[in-house]
Design a protein around this motif. Structure first.
Motif, mmCIF file in Angstrom:
data_model
loop_
_atom_site.group_PDB
_atom_site.id
_atom_site.type_symbol
_atom_site.label_atom_id
_atom_site.label_comp_id
_atom_site.label_asym_id
_atom_site.label_seq_id
_atom_site.Cartn_x
_atom_site.Cartn_y
_atom_site.Cartn_z
ATOM 1 N N GLU A 312 -21.670 -21.896 -38.132
ATOM 2 C CA GLU A 312 -20.347 -21.485 -38.612
ATOM 3 C C GLU A 312 -20.398 -21.107 -40.101
ATOM 4 O O GLU A 312 -19.795 -20.116 -40.523
ATOM 5 N N ARG A 316 -19.665 -17.241 -41.748
ATOM 6 C CA ARG A 316 -18.758 -16.883 -42.842
ATOM 7 C C ARG A 316 -19.480 -16.025 -43.890
ATOM 8 O O ARG A 316 -18.924 -15.049 -44.397
ATOM 9 N N THR A 317 -20.712 -16.384 -44.178
ATOM 10 C CA THR A 317 -21.493 -15.607 -45.147
ATOM 11 C C THR A 317 -21.774 -14.208 -44.616
ATOM 12 O O THR A 317 -21.631 -13.209 -45.343
ATOM 13 N N ARG A 335 -9.274 -20.244 -33.058
ATOM 14 C CA ARG A 335 -10.552 -20.952 -32.911
ATOM 15 C C ARG A 335 -10.374 -22.088 -31.914
ATOM 16 O O ARG A 335 -9.450 -22.892 -32.025
#
Length: 427
Positions: A312, A316-317, A335
């Motif tokens: 996760e 995001r990166t 989610r």
């Protein structure tokens, strides 16, 4: 199903599964909708077959079914064996049902051999395990332990649009008691929970083993309505430097997550990363357009919570990097999460010993799919799972479990429960 010589319990299991397949047929497979006619038929059938054996039967406020074979000491916490009886639409006949029927078959085999266990044996048939009907994790088994979030009762069934509470009430159950957290069984009265289930992957087939002992159940997270947003443009007139291409942005995301998956596997971690649905608006896409919006689902699973956290964070990166590089934006939307569940090492050891005594191959395997067993493990109840070899996966009409393999699982359960309170069985 098979010409193998079966135990008395195995023969009963074969007959019940054949009746189930015929009665809930929905070409090309079977359909047993949660709190619908197919699930209702299956619960009634299992109850009737138990009562023919002289086994006591009851239901709880959520409609979960409990079959009890009394042991010599009713004060001891019970052994519970269970699974579910609903199915996905046009699914296979064995997912869930094979486990319930194996438990009933075990009772039949104990009675046929004149064996009375030291403690009570309960077979539990849960409700609504398949999240395709209600977007919930194991509401039946959660309700059985009095743990179902009251808000879950307002979840709507995918085919009817009506709530879980409405469907419970329509089937004659008591959603108000479920809302108050009234349990169907006291967790403190369960010494162990064991779920038999067909394997939904190829490991046992590849290993040539009829059964396997599950090490853990994967947890995961899922985004069901994610989008990559770019800008629509003419495929010939829009130069590359000016494009905001949703397809290329999505492709970069897929490639980057696969690189992360490769790294996890090199380090010895188990995980799955799946883009289950990829779609564009047919009124907007075309052969001469740069795509401006693409929708997708993302499903990530692992038995290790730290792996889920790592994926996760990496997600995001990646989203930030791809957005900057491609000039697109990502909206992940809702989610949906569920926790990993670790199986009891002590129960696995007992199953190992039973398999060894029977000279039965039973390798250890993980479960990538979720199961009711996760509810019991999450509640601190010692929990184990036994997989039965099955070709062609599950959630499809081509499940291909052999009754001879289920019979091996029944034999394994028989040895496991009869040895359970045997002092010589202790490590």
């Amino acid at each position: 199903m098979s010409g193998a010589v079966l135990t008395a319990g195995g023969a009963l299991a074969e007959r019940i599964l054949n009746v189930l397949a015929e009665a809930t047929a929905d070409t090309p497979g079977v359909t047993r909708i949660a709190y619908g006619p197919g699930e209702r038929f299956a619960h009634n059938l299992v109850r009737e077959e138990a009562q023919k054996l002289g086994v006591a039967a009851r239901t709880d406020a959520a409609g979960n079914l409990y079959l009890m074979l009394s042991g010599r000491d009713p004060d001891l916490p019970a052994l519970v064996i269970g699974s579910h009886l609903d199915s996905v639409a046009h699914g296979g006949n064995f997912d869930g049902a094979a486990g319930v029927v194996a438990g009933l078959a075990l009772m039949a085999e104990l009675m046929a051999q004149g064996v009375r266990l030291h403690r009570d044996l309960i077979v539990l048939a849960t409700r609504a395990e398949e999240a395709v009907w209600f977007p919930l994790s194991y509401p039946g088994s959660q309700a059985a332990l009095g743990l179902l979030d009251p808000e879950a009762l307002e979840a709507k069934r995918s085919d009817s649009g009506r709530t879980l509470a409405e469907h419970m009430r329509e089937e004659g159950f008591e959603p108000d008691a479920v809302r108050r957290g009234v349990p169907g069984i006291d967790a403190g009265r369960i010494t162990a929970f064991v779920e038999v289930h067909i394997e939904q992957g190829p490991r046992l087939v590849a290993a040539g083993a009829p059964v396997g002992i599950v090490t853990g159940i994967a947890g995961g997270f899922r985004y069901v309505g994610a989008k990559c947003l770019g800008a629509y443009a003419h495929s010939g007139a829009e130069p590359r430097f000016a494009r905001h291409d949703a397809v290329l942005g999505f492709a970069d995301l897929v490639a980057a997550l696969e690189i992360e998956w490769d790294a996890l596997e090199r380090e010895g971690h188990e995980a799955t990363i799946t883009f289950g649905r990829v779609q564009s608006d047919p009124t907007q896409h075309g052969g001469s357009r740069v795509l401006g919006e693409l929708g997708f689902t993302l499903d990530v699973r692992s038995t290790e919570a730290t792996v889920l956290e790592r994926v996760e964070a990496r997600l995001r990166t990646i989203l930030a990097e791809v957005s900057a590089r491609r000039g697109v934006a990502f909206e992940l939307g809702q989610r949906f999460t569920w926790e990993p569940a670790t199986m009891s090492a002590d129960l696995a050891a007992k199953l190992d010993r039973a398999a060894t005594e029977l000279q039965m191959r039973a390798p250890h395997v993980p479960s990538g799919a979720g199961h009711d067993a996760a509810t019991f493990a999450g509640a601190g109840i010692p929990t184990a799972m036994v997989f039965v070899r099955n070709e062609n996966g599950s959630h499809n009409p081509h499940e291909s479990m052999e009754i001879a393999d289920l019979d091996q699982a029944i034999r394994l359960l028989f040895r496991f429960v009869t040895d359970f309170d045997n002092p010589s069985d202790q490590p």
